[in-house]
Design a protein around this motif. Structure first.
Motif, PDB file in Angstrom:
ATOM      1  N   LEU A  40       5.408  12.541  58.563  1.00 55.81           N
ATOM      2  CA  LEU A  40       6.103  11.257  58.517  1.00 55.81           C
ATOM      3  C   LEU A  40       7.532  11.400  59.025  1.00 55.81           C
ATOM      4  CD1 LEU A  40       6.190   8.272  57.801  1.00 55.81           C
ATOM      5  CD2 LEU A  40       6.709   8.933  55.427  1.00 55.81           C
ATOM      6  N   ALA A  41       8.214  12.447  58.603  1.00 55.41           N
ATOM      7  CA  ALA A  41       9.597  12.680  59.051  1.00 55.41           C
ATOM      8  C   ALA A  41       9.651  12.826  60.573  1.00 55.41           C
ATOM      9  CB  ALA A  41      10.179  13.910  58.370  1.00 55.41           C
ATOM     10  N   LYS A  42       8.679  13.534  61.159  1.00 59.76           N
ATOM     11  CA  LYS A  42       8.643  13.696  62.617  1.00 59.76           C
ATOM     12  C   LYS A  42       8.394  12.365  63.315  1.00 59.76           C
ATOM     13  CE  LYS A  42       7.194  18.504  62.676  1.00 59.76           C
ATOM     14  NZ  LYS A  42       6.119  19.450  63.014  1.00 59.76           N
ATOM     15  N   MET A  43       7.509  11.555  62.746  1.00 58.57           N
ATOM     16  CA  MET A  43       7.219  10.249  63.337  1.00 58.57           C
ATOM     17  C   MET A  43       8.459   9.362  63.316  1.00 58.57           C
ATOM     18  SD  MET A  43       3.501   9.659  61.610  1.00 58.57           S
ATOM     19  CE  MET A  43       3.089   8.112  62.385  1.00 58.57           C
ATOM     20  N   ILE A  44       9.160   9.367  62.197  1.00 59.47           N
ATOM     21  CA  ILE A  44      10.367   8.546  62.056  1.00 59.47           C
ATOM     22  C   ILE A  44      11.459   9.045  62.992  1.00 59.47           C
ATOM     23  CG2 ILE A  44      12.244   7.936  60.476  1.00 59.47           C
ATOM     24  CD1 ILE A  44      10.085   7.996  58.221  1.00 59.47           C
ATOM     25  N   GLN A  45      11.595  10.360  63.078  1.00 52.89           N
ATOM     26  CA  GLN A  45      12.651  10.964  63.890  1.00 52.89           C
ATOM     27  C   GLN A  45      12.528  10.583  65.364  1.00 52.89           C
ATOM     28  OE1 GLN A  45      12.636  15.294  63.984  1.00 52.89           O
ATOM     29  NE2 GLN A  45      14.846  15.265  63.647  1.00 52.89           N
ATOM     30  N   ARG A  46      11.307  10.353  65.828  1.00 53.65           N
ATOM     31  CA  ARG A  46      11.100   9.962  67.226  1.00 53.65           C
ATOM     32  C   ARG A  46      11.728   8.611  67.550  1.00 53.65           C
ATOM     33  NH1 ARG A  46       5.035  11.028  66.629  1.00 53.65           N
ATOM     34  NH2 ARG A  46       5.074  13.273  66.353  1.00 53.65           N
ATOM     35  N   ARG A  47      11.973   7.815  66.537  1.00 54.77           N
ATOM     36  CA  ARG A  47      12.569   6.483  66.743  1.00 54.77           C
ATOM     37  C   ARG A  47      13.999   6.469  66.205  1.00 54.77           C
ATOM     38  NH1 ARG A  47       8.417   6.286  69.207  1.00 54.77           N
ATOM     39  NH2 ARG A  47       6.935   4.584  69.319  1.00 54.77           N
ATOM     40  N   GLY A  48      14.781   7.431  66.659  1.00 51.63           N
ATOM     41  CA  GLY A  48      16.170   7.523  66.246  1.00 51.63           C
ATOM     42  C   GLY A  48      17.063   6.576  67.052  1.00 51.63           C
ATOM     43  N   VAL A  49      18.341   6.729  66.866  1.00 52.06           N
ATOM     44  CA  VAL A  49      19.329   5.853  67.508  1.00 52.06           C
ATOM     45  C   VAL A  49      19.173   5.836  69.029  1.00 52.06           C
ATOM     46  CG1 VAL A  49      21.799   5.449  67.860  1.00 52.06           C
ATOM     47  CG2 VAL A  49      20.965   6.157  65.611  1.00 52.06           C
ATOM     48  N   GLU A  50      18.999   7.018  69.633  1.00 55.82           N
ATOM     49  CA  GLU A  50      18.892   7.077  71.091  1.00 55.82           C
ATOM     50  C   GLU A  50      17.668   6.310  71.591  1.00 55.82           C
ATOM     51  OE1 GLU A  50      19.065  10.127  69.334  1.00 55.82           O
ATOM     52  OE2 GLU A  50      21.234  10.264  69.485  1.00 55.82           O
TER      53      GLU A  50
END
Length: 76
Positions: A40-50
Motif C-alpha cells: 500500500l505504501a508503494k502504491m501511494i508513493q507513486r502518486r506523490g507531489v511530482e
C-alpha cells in the motif's frame, strides 16, 4: 454562529502537495488492513507531489474541494 464555507475549484500547480496528502490519507483509510502495508505504501508513493504536478501540467482537469482554507478532497 460560525459559518464554514466549502468550495470546489480547478486545481493549480500549487495544489499538488495538498492533493498528494488527500490521496495518501484516503487510500490509507480505504485500503489499510486490506492491502499489505508495504504494498500500500508503494502504491501511494507513486502518486506523490511530482506525479500530481505532472498531471496538472499535462492539462488533466482536477477539481479540489476546500473547507475554509484547507484542501480536503479532489475529483478527477
Amino acid at each position: 454562529m460560525t459559518t464554514l464555507t466549502i468550495d470546489t475549484r480547478r486545481a493549480g500547480l500549487d495544489d499538488a502537495a495538498g492533493i498528494a496528502a488527500v490521496h495518501d490519507a484516503s487510500w490509507r483509510n480505504a485500503y489499510g488492513g486490506i492491502i499489505p502495508a508495504t504494498a500500500l505504501a508503494k502504491m501511494i508513493q507513486r502518486r506523490g507531489v511530482e506525479w500530481w504536478q505532472t498531471a496538472l501540467r499535462r492539462g488533466v482537469e482536477i477539481l479540489v474541494v476546500e473547507a475554509g482554507d484547507r484542501l480536503i478532497g479532489r475529483v478527477l
